[in-house]
Design an enzyme around this catalytic site. Structure first.
Site, mmCIF file in Angstrom:
data_model
loop_
_atom_site.group_PDB
_atom_site.id
_atom_site.type_symbol
_atom_site.label_atom_id
_atom_site.label_comp_id
_atom_site.label_asym_id
_atom_site.label_seq_id
_atom_site.Cartn_x
_atom_site.Cartn_y
_atom_site.Cartn_z
ATOM 1 N N LYS A 116 -0.707 -5.176 -8.834
ATOM 2 C CA LYS A 116 -1.685 -5.393 -7.748
ATOM 3 C C LYS A 116 -2.942 -6.092 -8.259
ATOM 4 O O LYS A 116 -3.620 -6.792 -7.513
ATOM 5 C CB LYS A 116 -2.049 -4.036 -7.123
ATOM 6 C CG LYS A 116 -0.849 -3.239 -6.620
ATOM 7 C CD LYS A 116 0.039 -4.048 -5.694
ATOM 8 C CE LYS A 116 1.383 -3.386 -5.439
ATOM 9 N NZ LYS A 116 2.334 -4.295 -4.781
ATOM 10 N N GLY A 165 0.017 3.248 -1.992
ATOM 11 C CA GLY A 165 -0.798 4.449 -1.899
ATOM 12 C C GLY A 165 -0.608 5.456 -3.009
ATOM 13 O O GLY A 165 -1.436 6.321 -3.216
ATOM 14 N N LYS A 237 3.334 5.962 6.035
ATOM 15 C CA LYS A 237 3.188 5.462 7.395
ATOM 16 C C LYS A 237 3.965 6.365 8.343
ATOM 17 O O LYS A 237 5.068 6.785 8.031
ATOM 18 C CB LYS A 237 3.702 4.013 7.473
ATOM 19 C CG LYS A 237 2.854 3.052 6.636
ATOM 20 C CD LYS A 237 3.463 1.665 6.531
ATOM 21 C CE LYS A 237 2.601 0.752 5.666
ATOM 22 N NZ LYS A 237 3.246 -0.557 5.410
ATOM 23 N N GLU A 275 -0.468 -7.497 3.169
ATOM 24 C CA GLU A 275 -1.247 -6.392 3.737
ATOM 25 C C GLU A 275 -2.733 -6.692 3.635
ATOM 26 O O GLU A 275 -3.211 -7.114 2.574
ATOM 27 C CB GLU A 275 -0.963 -5.088 2.984
ATOM 28 C CG GLU A 275 0.404 -4.509 3.217
ATOM 29 C CD GLU A 275 0.553 -3.128 2.576
ATOM 30 O OE1 GLU A 275 -0.389 -2.694 1.880
ATOM 31 O OE2 GLU A 275 1.613 -2.512 2.759
ATOM 32 N N GLU A 287 -2.549 -6.035 -0.622
ATOM 33 C CA GLU A 287 -1.408 -6.241 -1.514
ATOM 34 C C GLU A 287 -0.304 -7.002 -0.788
ATOM 35 O O GLU A 287 -0.371 -7.192 0.426
ATOM 36 C CB GLU A 287 -0.877 -4.908 -2.040
ATOM 37 C CG GLU A 287 -0.483 -3.881 -0.996
ATOM 38 C CD GLU A 287 -0.108 -2.536 -1.649
ATOM 39 O OE1 GLU A 287 -0.984 -1.678 -1.841
ATOM 40 O OE2 GLU A 287 1.077 -2.383 -1.971
ATOM 41 N N ASN A 289 3.866 -7.224 -0.231
ATOM 42 C CA ASN A 289 5.131 -6.509 -0.401
ATOM 43 C C ASN A 289 6.277 -7.513 -0.406
ATOM 44 O O ASN A 289 6.421 -8.308 0.519
ATOM 45 C CB ASN A 289 5.324 -5.505 0.737
ATOM 46 C CG ASN A 289 4.215 -4.462 0.727
ATOM 47 O OD1 ASN A 289 3.761 -4.068 -0.342
ATOM 48 N ND2 ASN A 289 3.752 -4.065 1.897
ATOM 49 N N ARG A 291 9.547 -7.313 -0.116
ATOM 50 C CA ARG A 291 10.818 -6.702 0.334
ATOM 51 C C ARG A 291 10.811 -6.646 1.855
ATOM 52 O O ARG A 291 9.759 -6.845 2.476
ATOM 53 C CB ARG A 291 10.905 -5.272 -0.222
ATOM 54 C CG ARG A 291 9.843 -4.381 0.387
ATOM 55 C CD ARG A 291 9.868 -2.956 -0.080
ATOM 56 N NE ARG A 291 8.938 -2.172 0.714
ATOM 57 C CZ ARG A 291 7.644 -2.054 0.460
ATOM 58 N NH1 ARG A 291 7.112 -2.657 -0.585
ATOM 59 N NH2 ARG A 291 6.844 -1.360 1.234
ATOM 60 N N ARG A 337 8.371 7.079 12.907
ATOM 61 C CA ARG A 337 9.292 7.490 11.829
ATOM 62 C C ARG A 337 9.604 8.977 12.038
ATOM 63 O O ARG A 337 8.697 9.814 11.992
ATOM 64 C CB ARG A 337 8.643 7.286 10.466
ATOM 65 C CG ARG A 337 8.327 5.824 10.176
ATOM 66 C CD ARG A 337 7.925 5.655 8.752
ATOM 67 N NE ARG A 337 7.410 4.315 8.480
ATOM 68 C CZ ARG A 337 7.324 3.817 7.247
ATOM 69 N NH1 ARG A 337 7.662 4.556 6.200
ATOM 70 N NH2 ARG A 337 6.873 2.594 7.055
HETATM 71 C C1 MV4 Z 1 -7.706 1.111 1.096
HETATM 72 C C2 MV4 Z 1 -8.398 1.655 2.221
HETATM 73 C C3 MV4 Z 1 -9.782 1.492 2.290
HETATM 74 N N1 MV4 Z 1 -10.435 0.821 1.310
HETATM 75 N N2 MV4 Z 1 -8.394 0.454 0.149
HETATM 76 C C4 MV4 Z 1 -3.714 1.291 0.598
HETATM 77 C C5 MV4 Z 1 -2.278 1.736 0.605
HETATM 78 C C6 MV4 Z 1 -2.072 2.238 1.970
HETATM 79 N N3 MV4 Z 1 -1.023 3.204 2.059
HETATM 80 C C7 MV4 Z 1 -3.394 2.820 2.352
HETATM 81 N N4 MV4 Z 1 -4.330 2.000 1.716
HETATM 82 C C8 MV4 Z 1 -5.661 1.897 1.930
HETATM 83 N N5 MV4 Z 1 -6.366 1.236 0.992
HETATM 84 C C9 MV4 Z 1 -9.735 0.308 0.258
HETATM 85 N N6 MV4 Z 1 -10.388 -0.360 -0.703
HETATM 86 C C10 MV4 Z 1 -7.675 2.333 3.210
HETATM 87 C C11 MV4 Z 1 -6.310 2.447 3.076
HETATM 88 C C12 MV4 Z 1 -5.592 3.118 4.155
HETATM 89 C C13 MV4 Z 1 -5.746 4.498 4.338
HETATM 90 C C14 MV4 Z 1 -6.499 5.254 3.441
HETATM 91 C C15 MV4 Z 1 -6.645 6.601 3.663
HETATM 92 C C16 MV4 Z 1 -6.059 7.214 4.768
HETATM 93 C C17 MV4 Z 1 -5.288 6.488 5.626
HETATM 94 C C18 MV4 Z 1 -5.109 5.122 5.420
HETATM 95 C C19 MV4 Z 1 -4.342 4.358 6.324
HETATM 96 C C20 MV4 Z 1 -4.191 3.002 6.119
HETATM 97 C C21 MV4 Z 1 -4.833 2.361 5.039
#
Ligand code: MV4
Length: 445
Positions: A116, A165, A237, A275, A287, A289, A291, A337
């Site tokens: 990443k 995540g 998700k 994303e 990022e 993906n 796939r 889901r």
């Molecule tokens: C973040 C973010 C806020 N600020 N990065 C990255 C992977 C994905 N599964 C969630 N991600 C996030 N990256 C920065 N710099 C917010 C998310 C995010 C999220 C974070 C906490 C709780 C729920 C979330 C839902 C979608 C995105």
């Protein structure tokens, strides 16, 4: 065109790929663990090969066994689906050495986008905005502290070899930083065998917006619009929708152009997803993906494009039959889901399904490999079905999803169907006024 494709996956995505193969007149080979002997994908494929015992490491991640199955059945291509080996660039390299086509992007695309930090590095040269944060890995507390002070708390620590995540740690203030750094490094090492982490400004009220792209081997690159995947719990998700309620037409134009631009910079091939995090009118690259994703059906429902077929055709060397001007967006689609998990604790709930009645009717699509007497096994992830709806607009889609969830009868195990019903009744969700804090704030999880 391929004569035979081996699907190196299981569950609903294996069925999805087998169906695309059948419609393209291509033979399909299923691989399965011994505990998956009675699985639907084994029954649906033209041939099946047992590749090992239940645990993924010994079966669905067992590269020598999968390649032996391909050789044994004379498959000329392998589709990895999502998860498992789908972003493993070494696997793509080995397929190439064995003269078997890996259905997906190039090994180089996966290697570069898999890290990443190098992905952000590569795109920084472009004018695609990325989140404020460290340009390089954070090696020490002092380094972390100085970057965090520069960008301001809260910050989020992320694994360079990670994604999706895992190993992410939100840090509210400097006194939490030292312990959080150790935790993030340990989780990154455990999850990806690489403790390299980086820091980003944590955007607290943002939306997770991702753009689907299709790129052939002749330089044609198109996008299929965006998906809103903001409803997540612990980075899993839960519900995805297309189009996003949050994105203005102007912002849509900017984000989709940035996605195509990113694909050009990395010389991307095949199907992929870029994303972004969106806050107000600002968007930031997060990022890429490399796939097919779980949530690809919501894009298929509003564009009518069969993304898995496009993947196969591109890998077979076909020129994209679609131009950007052919892509139109119709109505609104949503995916829930359905996981075999406890409605309150969300702990996985393996067991045998005694009743499985799936919803039907106009605008309903169920992607599932489960059936009456199906055993949900503890070895694999807990998703047992995807319930997708399509309708003329978002309010109709919500009503249709509520009706479909009511019809979806799964007994013998716990599921999160009740959770989805609660989610769809929430005012903030219904008005589309939600952000990444939604699950924590409104579903008190
Ligand atoms: C973040 C973010 C806020 N600020 N990065 C990255 C992977 C994905 N599964 C969630 N991600 C996030 N990256 C920065 N710099 C917010 C998310 C995010 C999220 C974070 C906490 C709780 C729920 C979330 C839902 C979608 C995105």
């Amino acid at each position: 065109m391929f004569k035979k494709i081996l699907i190196a996956n299981r569950g609903e995505i294996a069925l999805r790929i087998i169906r695309a193969c059948k419609e393209l007149g291509i033979k399909s080979v299923a691989v399965h663990s011994d505990v998956d002997y009675h699985a639907m994908h084994v029954k649906m494929a033209d041939e099946a090969v047992c590749i090992g015992p239940g645990p993924s490491k010994k079966s669905y991640l067992n590269i020598p066994a999968i390649l032996s199955a391909a050789e044994l059945t004379q498959a000329d291509a392998i589709h990895p689906g999502y998860g498992f080996l789908s972003e493993n660039y070494q696997f793509a390299d080995i397929c190439q050495k064995c003269k078997i086509t890996f259905i997906g992007p190039t090994s180089d695309n996966m290697r570069k986008m898999g890290n990443k930090l190098s992905a952000k590095e590569l795109l920084r040269k472009s004018n695609i905005p990325s989140l404020p944060g460290s340009l390089h890995a954070i090696k020490s507390f002092d380094e972390g502290a100085s970057v965090a002070n520069e960008i301001g708390y809260p910050v989020i620590l992320k694994a360079a070899a990670g994604g999706g995540g895992r190993g992410m740690v939100i840090v509210e203030s400097e006194d939490e930083l030292e312990l959080s750094l150790l935790k993030a490094q340990a989780e990154a090492e455990a999850g990806f065998g690489d403790s390299t982490i980086y820091i980003e400004k944590f955007l607290q009220n943002s939306r997770h917006i991702e753009v689907q792209i299709l790129c052939d081997n002749n330089g044609n690159k198109i996008h299929l619009g965006e998906r809103d995947c903001t409803i997540q719990r612990r980075h899993q998700k839960l519900l995805e929708e297309a189009p996003s309620t949050y994105i203005s037409e102007k912002l849509r134009e900017k984000i989709t152009s940035a996605a195509i631009h990113a694909a050009q910079i990395v010389d991307y091939k095949n199907v992929g997803t870029i994303e972004f995090l969106v806050e107000g009118e600002n968007f930031y690259f997060m990022e890429m993906n490399t796939r097919i994703q779980v949530e690809h059906p919501v894009t298929e429902m509003i564009t009518g494009v069969d993304i898995v077929k496009e993947q196969i055709l591109i890998s077979a060397g076909e020129v994209l039959s679609l131009k950007q001007s052919d892509i139109t967006f119709k109505g609104h689609s949503m995916e829930c889901r359905i996981n075999a998990e406890h409605p309150e604790t969300f702990h996985p709930s393996p067991g045998t399904i005694t009743t499985f009645h799936q919803p039907g009717g106009i605008g309903i699509r169920v992607e599932s490999a489960a059936y009456h007497n199906y055993s949900v096994l503890p070895y694999y992830d807990s998703m047992i079905a995807k319930l997708i709806v399509h309708s003329g607009n978002r309010q109709e889609a919500i009503r249709r999803m509520q009706r479909a969830l009511d019809e979806f009868i799964i007994e013998g195990i716990d599921t999160n169907i009740a959770f989805h019903k609660r989610l769809l009744e929430n005012e903030h969700f219904i008005t589309g006024n939600y952000n990444t804090r939604f699950i924590n704030t409104f579903m008190n999880l």
